[in-house]
Each structure stands twice: as C-alpha cells, then as structure tokens.
Write an enzyme that holds these catalytic residues in place. Structure first.
Site, short mmCIF file in Angstrom:
data_model
loop_
_atom_site.label_atom_id
_atom_site.label_comp_id
_atom_site.label_asym_id
_atom_site.label_seq_id
_atom_site.Cartn_x
_atom_site.Cartn_y
_atom_site.Cartn_z
N ARG A 21 0.95 -1.22 0.05
CA ARG A 21 -0.01 0.08 0.13
C ARG A 21 0.90 1.17 -0.09
O ARG A 21 0.52 2.05 -0.70
CB ARG A 21 -1.15 0.03 1.23
CG ARG A 21 -1.86 -1.45 1.45
CD ARG A 21 -3.02 -1.20 0.83
NE ARG A 21 -4.04 -2.28 0.84
CZ ARG A 21 -3.84 -3.50 0.14
NH1 ARG A 21 -3.22 -3.58 -0.71
NH2 ARG A 21 -4.67 -4.33 0.74
N GLU B 207 -13.40 -14.71 9.33
CA GLU B 207 -13.59 -14.32 7.89
C GLU B 207 -13.05 -15.19 6.80
O GLU B 207 -11.88 -15.55 6.52
CB GLU B 207 -12.49 -13.10 7.65
CG GLU B 207 -12.48 -12.32 6.64
CD GLU B 207 -11.37 -11.21 6.22
OE1 GLU B 207 -10.81 -10.88 7.46
OE2 GLU B 207 -11.38 -10.47 5.12
N LYS C 91 -17.49 -12.33 9.32
CA LYS C 91 -17.05 -11.15 8.15
C LYS C 91 -16.81 -11.60 6.78
O LYS C 91 -16.39 -12.73 6.66
CB LYS C 91 -15.60 -10.62 8.61
CG LYS C 91 -14.76 -9.78 7.54
CD LYS C 91 -13.97 -9.08 8.18
CE LYS C 91 -13.08 -8.12 7.00
NZ LYS C 91 -12.15 -7.06 7.57
N SER D 13 -14.11 -5.33 1.96
CA SER D 13 -14.41 -4.76 0.65
C SER D 13 -13.68 -5.32 -0.57
O SER D 13 -14.14 -5.25 -1.69
CB SER D 13 -14.11 -3.23 0.58
OG SER D 13 -12.64 -3.06 1.00
N GLY D 14 -12.52 -6.16 -0.24
CA GLY D 14 -12.12 -7.32 -1.15
C GLY D 14 -11.44 -6.63 -2.43
O GLY D 14 -11.48 -7.57 -3.23
N GLY D 15 -11.40 -5.39 -2.71
CA GLY D 15 -10.88 -4.81 -4.12
C GLY D 15 -12.15 -4.18 -4.77
O GLY D 15 -11.70 -3.65 -5.92
N ARG E 223 -9.59 -1.53 2.59
CA ARG E 223 -9.15 -0.67 1.40
C ARG E 223 -10.43 0.41 1.23
O ARG E 223 -10.05 1.67 0.78
CB ARG E 223 -8.89 -1.30 0.14
CG ARG E 223 -7.58 -1.93 0.01
CD ARG E 223 -7.56 -3.18 -0.90
NE ARG E 223 -7.94 -4.34 -0.61
CZ ARG E 223 -8.13 -5.48 -1.07
NH1 ARG E 223 -7.62 -5.62 -2.29
NH2 ARG E 223 -8.78 -6.42 -0.51
P1 13P Z 1 -10.49 -5.05 2.66
O1 13P Z 1 -11.74 -4.10 2.82
O2 13P Z 1 -9.44 -4.17 1.89
O3 13P Z 1 -10.78 -6.39 1.62
O4 13P Z 1 -9.84 -5.55 3.96
C1 13P Z 1 -10.62 -6.12 4.95
C2 13P Z 1 -9.84 -6.98 5.57
O5 13P Z 1 -10.00 -6.94 6.84
C3 13P Z 1 -9.25 -8.23 4.92
O6 13P Z 1 -8.90 -9.26 5.73
#
Ligand code: 13P
Length: 336
Positions: A33, A177, A219, A261-263, A292
């Site tokens: 990042r 998650e 999550k 959010s995953g991208g 992100r």
């Molecule tokens: P993102 O929302 O960027 O996917 O990150 C969340 C997260 O904690 C991933 O483990």
C-alpha cells in the site's frame, strides 16, 4: 468471561449505523500500500499513518471497532497516548488480527491455508492485557479451474473454528472471515455456489468446536462477479444474491455480519451494502469491516504530502465512515 459479556461486545460491534475500520495490514501488505503512493515503509511512517486514521474527527460516530496489527496495538500517538486509549476514548473497541497469513496449501497449487494456531492461546492472553476486545482471522478461498477443493475449504474452516474457540476461551469475540476472492473471470452464480459451500462448512466446523454463535461475528465477502468476468452483475443482483446466500447458510443466532471490501471501489462497496440494507430487515444487521474501501482515498492524500494533507486525509476517513454508516442503515444517497 461470560457468554453475556461476549454477546454484549458482539452487539456493540454491529450497533445500528456502525461498522469496523480494518487497519490490520501485515508487513508485506502495508509495504504494498505504501509503495503504491511512494511512502517508505518505516516503523515511524506506519505509526504516523495509523495515528492519522485513528484520530480522525468524530470517527466513533460511525465506527464501532478498529482491527489493529500486532505492531499497531503496541503503538501510541506522537504525544505518547496509546492507540488503544485513543480508541476507547472515541467509543471504539480495539480489535486485533491474530492469524499469521495465508500460505500455499501443499498438494493444492493455487490454493491457500491460513496459519497461526500455534501459540495462539498465549498470544490471545497478551492481547487481552493490551486491551483487545475482539480478534480477526482471515481464510482465503480461491476460485479457479480446479478450485476451491473440498480439502482447502475444510482445512481453512477447521482452523477458523479452532481460532474462534480459543478467542472465546480468552474472553475475546472472534470475527471469522472466510474470504472468497474476487480474482478470476467467474460469474455471479459461481461466486454464490462457492460462498454458500464455504459458509455451510464454516458453521459446521464452528458447531463441532463448541463455538458460541451468540458471541461470534461473521466477516463475509459479497456474492459478486469475478474481476475479469465479462458480464458484471448489477448492484441489484449482488445485493439479492448475497442476502439469499447468507440466509441459506448463516444461522440467525449470529449477532451480525460485516463485509470486507475485497478490491471493490470505495463507492461500489458502499452502494452494495446500502442496496442490501434497503431490502431489509434481515435476520442479522449487515454492516462493514472495510480496509481498502475505508482508507484508499485518505492514503492517496496523505501519501502525497503527510503534513499539508493531514486534515484533508482525516476528513476523507470520517466521510467514508459516515457514508458506510448510512449504508449500514440503507440510508446512503449519492451526492452529485
Ligand atoms: P478489505 O476491505 O481491503 O478487503 O480488507 C478487509 C480485511 O480486513 C481483509 O482481511
């Protein structure tokens, strides 16, 4: 700690209109990042960046919890106030990432298994002393030609269940998650099938390991078209299929579900969450735990000029918190 106490913490995490800011990037991820915005990956820069995020004005109005990294939970502001104190003063619960990352799954090229169970009981004890109220463990499920395999899903969900049981023993709420990656050209239907199979396996494993669902937060990744899929699903379809999938696999006992959010772009992540909540009520609150999609705009500003853009970067974080908080209520509106 009693189950009532775990339940109380879990419910506070998904309080109406509130969600999580994930700032638990591991060393390799924060380097990626920072590289993207030309910031040297030094301990002081990581500290200063996270101070900027965590001291954003009125963050606690829409943020219930912050997921920290091992280094971050031990850090403090420039003036020496521990980050955990800053969070508690803002009404935000400190959380901690406790997995040790996804490693290649032997025998299954292209698939991953998350490590970190060894010594976890002792690490959790320390994190409790440092003020952590909840934890996060991320499993990664890849969609590809021969993936995911049943072995990959099972190995990862088993680890998630063992982690969750250890968290509850330590008096920490586990955020479980299982992330189904957006990478690939798969369509919405495949995303649905893999997500449903993953979640069903997860809840089977949690049951087998005596994990109390009342004190557990899910999550989840959204049911969404692969990034390279030519036929990108509409907002309505993503919202509809994600909720349908969750209803088919997630017990109503779970106090709440937060999405990664995953991208997805910042706006997409907000729009999808809002669309789901406009279709409510659902069996559980649906909120956010974005990394992100909470940080990217602020990081770009801060990375350009840490001093001159400090206030502006903080305003962006507060604004993203507000927008996602509204989406968690189904009340977000696009402003032209
Ligand atoms: P993102 O929302 O960027 O996917 O990150 C969340 C997260 O904690 C991933 O483990």
């Amino acid at each position: 700690m009693s189950i009532e106490e775990l339940e109380r913490i879990a419910q506070a995490i998904v309080a109406p209109g509130k969600g999580i800011i994930a700032i638990d990037e591991s060393m390799p991820t924060i380097k990626k990042r920072f590289d993207a915005v030309g910031v040297p990956n030094t301990e002081e820069n990581r500290r200063a960046y996270r101070e900027m995020l965590l001291t954003a004005p009125r963050l606690g109005e829409h943020i219930s919890g912050a997921i920290l990294y091992d280094e971050t939970i031990r850090q403090a502001t420039k003036t020496g106030v521990p980050f955990t104190r800053i969070l508690l003063n803002a009404g935000i619960l400190p959380g901690i990432k406790v997995d040790r990352g996804a490693k290649p799954l032997a025998g299954f090229p292209g698939e991953w298994v998350t490590e970190g169970l060894d010594g976890l009981r002792e690490r959790l004890t320390e994190y409790v002393k440092l003020g952590a109220k909840f934890a996060k463990w991320r499993a990664v499920i890849t969609i590809g030609e021969n993936a995911p395999s049943g072995t990959c899903i099972e190995a990862n969900m088993h680890a998630l269940a063992r982690y969750a049981a250890l968290c509850q023993e330590a008096g920490i709420v586990p955020v479980v998650e299982p992330e189904v990656l957006m990478d690939g050209d798969h369509d919405l239907e495949v995303s649905y099938e893999v997500t449903e199979a993953t979640l069903r396996s997860l809840f089977g494993a949690l049951y087998e390991h005596n994990v109390m669902l009342e004190g557990t937060i899910l999550k989840a990744s959204m049911v969404i078209s692969g990034k390279e899929c030519a036929d990108q699903a509409t907002v309505e379809d993503v919202a509809e299929e994600t909720v349908r999938c969750l209803k088919s696999a997630v017990p109503a006992t779970i106090p709440g579900i937060v999405f990664l959010s995953g991208g997805q772009s910042d706006e997409q992540a907000t729009i999808h969450l809002n669309a789901m909540n406009q279709r409510g009520p659902h069996p559980w609150p649906l909120s956010f735990s974005y990394g992100r999609a909470m940080q990217s705009a602020a990081l770009a500003l801060w990375g350009k000029d840490m001093q001159a853009n400090f206030d502006e970067a903080q305003k962006t974080v507060s604004l993203r918190a507000k927008q996602n908080g509204l989406a968690a209520l189904g009340q977000w509106k696009k402003v032209a």
